[in-house]
Design an enzyme around this catalytic site. Structure first.
Site, PDB file in Angstrom:
ATOM      1  NE  ARG A   1      19.346  30.519   1.387  1.00 53.30           N
ATOM      2  CZ  ARG A   1      20.385  31.343   1.340  1.00 53.30           C
ATOM      3  NH1 ARG A   1      20.694  31.951   0.225  1.00 53.30           N
ATOM      4  NH2 ARG A   1      21.115  31.561   2.412  1.00 53.30           N
TER       5      ARG A   1
ATOM      6  CB  THR B   1      27.584  37.679  -1.045  1.00 58.91           C
ATOM      7  OG1 THR B   1      26.808  36.509  -1.108  1.00 58.91           O
ATOM      8  CG2 THR B   1      26.699  38.890  -0.943  1.00 58.91           C
TER       9      THR B   1
ATOM     10  CB  THR C   1      29.823  38.085   2.837  1.00 58.63           C
ATOM     11  OG1 THR C   1      30.103  36.982   1.987  1.00 58.63           O
ATOM     12  CG2 THR C   1      30.974  38.246   3.807  1.00 58.63           C
ATOM     13  N   GLY C   2      28.235  35.459   3.708  1.00 60.71           N
ATOM     14  CA  GLY C   2      28.255  34.182   4.430  1.00 60.71           C
ATOM     15  C   GLY C   2      26.869  33.589   4.551  1.00 60.71           C
TER      16      GLY C   2
ATOM     17  N   GLY D   1      23.436  33.190   5.021  1.00 61.97           N
ATOM     18  CA  GLY D   1      22.382  34.188   5.137  1.00 61.97           C
ATOM     19  C   GLY D   1      21.385  33.911   6.250  1.00 61.97           C
TER      20      GLY D   1
ATOM     21  N   GLY E   1      18.087  34.352   0.552  1.00 64.39           N
ATOM     22  CA  GLY E   1      19.042  34.569   1.633  1.00 64.39           C
ATOM     23  C   GLY E   1      18.898  35.947   2.260  1.00 64.39           C
ATOM     24  CG  ASP E   2      22.419  37.492   4.061  1.00 62.54           C
ATOM     25  OD1 ASP E   2      22.575  36.546   3.256  1.00 62.54           O
ATOM     26  OD2 ASP E   2      23.334  38.284   4.348  1.00 62.54           O
TER      27      ASP E   2
HETATM   28  C1  SD4 Z   1      23.237  34.045   1.089  1.00 65.35           C
HETATM   29  N1  SD4 Z   1      24.783  35.583   2.127  1.00 65.35           N
HETATM   30  O1  SD4 Z   1      22.474  33.860   0.139  1.00 65.35           O
HETATM   31  C2  SD4 Z   1      24.322  35.051   0.882  1.00 65.35           C
HETATM   32  C3  SD4 Z   1      25.313  34.498  -0.043  1.00 65.35           C
HETATM   33  C4  SD4 Z   1      26.527  33.944   0.368  1.00 65.35           C
HETATM   34  O2  SD4 Z   1      27.827  32.188  -0.461  1.00 65.35           O
HETATM   35  O3  SD4 Z   1      27.207  34.503   1.152  1.00 65.35           O
HETATM   36  N2  SD4 Z   1      26.802  32.856  -0.378  1.00 65.35           N
HETATM   37  O4  SD4 Z   1      23.160  33.474   2.150  1.00 65.35           O
END
Ligand code: SD4
Length: 336
Positions: free
Chosen positions: A224, A196, A247-248, A250, A226-227
């Protein structure tokens, strides 16, 4: 307890006292917020652009070019992350991203400025630049967020074109097929693959803004979200304070309203670095099973200070000012 953390706790205690006092005196909202912002903070560089991961360098360069040619923070944030959305070798952003477990690439994005104007799109398919749709929703509808087929139909009715790109792209499709054979149907966060992009910035006048865009967690359940498209989770901006993005994983970010909490902590006196660390600590306190849980945040304040932190080491972010264009290793709380 680290010195940073101790100092931060002292600051938040002071902030709480200030809040109690100002409530007694019933100040106007503008007086209340100025009470919390500490005076005489050394000013950092402006413009200032930060974004997650190494792909952020190219995005930052475009955002800086946009600012220097007279663009607004929204123009800069949008054009910056479009660079990453266009990169079909990126497996976590745009239509080059990994699909969900049904083999469909679904995109999430949002954008926000210093006047709290914001737009978001979620679960969007077959559009090259979801960030353009997020901005258009902000500017042309009375809403903040549209999702799924409704968002797609609205986009087509408002001048966007269905992509000509077959997605998933062949490499992502091959990986997905391999995953179908070997997986236990667990989604993957892709943190190791430079995922992200969240881009936050300050223009030369100290006005913050930001954008965030992703194809989300690879092999997620269809539907789904995410954040990243959620204002307050994957991105938050307040013109009186600053901006933060995530990032990470979500789900972990949404559970603590990560980016809005970081901005709120900064409002109460935390530095961007302290605020990011506090929210990572908060996430860790709420997760018994920390195995594989990776979340990273970056933040900046209107004074030009910035910072970042992640659960595990390995998270870095791109920093761009008039003098610097470089990667910074973010702080982390645990080691792999
Ligand atoms: C999510 N934070 O959709 C985002 C995307 C992500 O590897 O970091 N994906 O959760």
């Amino acid at each position: 307890m680290s010195t940073n953390r101790r100092r931060f706790l002292q600051l938040t205690a002071l902030g709480a006292g200030a809040m109690a006092l100002s409530r007694c005196n019933e100040p106007s909202p503008s007086q209340e917020s100025s009470t919390f912002l500490k005076p005489a903070i050394a000013e950092g560089p402006k413009p200032l652009i930060l974004s997650t991961w190494i792909h952020g360098l190219d995005a930052n360069a475009k955002a800086m070019e946009t600012l220097l040619s007279g663009g607004s923070v929204i123009d800069a944030a949008e054009r910056g992350v479009m660079v990453t959305e266009s990169d079909l070798s990126n497996r976590s952003v745009g239509l080059g991203g990994r699909p969900d477990r049904e083999g469909r690439v679904t995109l999430d994005a949002c954008i926000m400025d210093h006047d709290s104007r914001c737009g978001a799109v979620a679960f969007l398919e077959n559009i090259d630049h979801p960030i353009n749709v997020a901005r258009a929703i902000m500017e042309r509808t009375p809403h903040v967020m549209l999702a799924g087929s409704g968002a797609y139909s609205w986009a087509l009715a408002n001048g966007f074109r269905r992509t000509t790109l077959k997605n998933p792209v062949p490499e992502a499709e091959a990986e997905w097929k391999h995953w179908l054979e070997s997986s236990e149907y667990k989604p993957e966060v892709n943190i190791e693959n430079h995922d992200t992009i969240g881009l936050i910035l300050l223009d030369a006048q100290g006005r913050p803004g930001g954008a965030c865009t992703t194809s989300g967690m690879a092999y997620k359940i269809n539907g789904r979200i995410g954040d990243s498209p959620i204002i307050g989770a994957g991105l938050f901006v307040d013109g009186e304070v600053g901006a933060a993005t995530a990032t990470g994983e979500g789900e972990a970010v949404i559970r603590v309203a990560g980016s809005s909490v970081i901005v709120e902590l900064m409002r109460h006196g935390a530095t961007p670095q302290e605020a990011c660390e506090e929210v990572v600590h908060r996430i860790l306190r709420k997760h018994n099973d920390k195995e594989g849980l990776q979340v990273g945040f970056i933040a900046l304040d209107i004074h030009g200070r910035y910072g970042g932190c992640s659960v595990y080491n390995g998270f870095n972010y791109a920093l761009t000012t008039a003098e610097k264009h470089e990667m910074i290793d973010a702080g982390y709380i645990k080691k792999w």
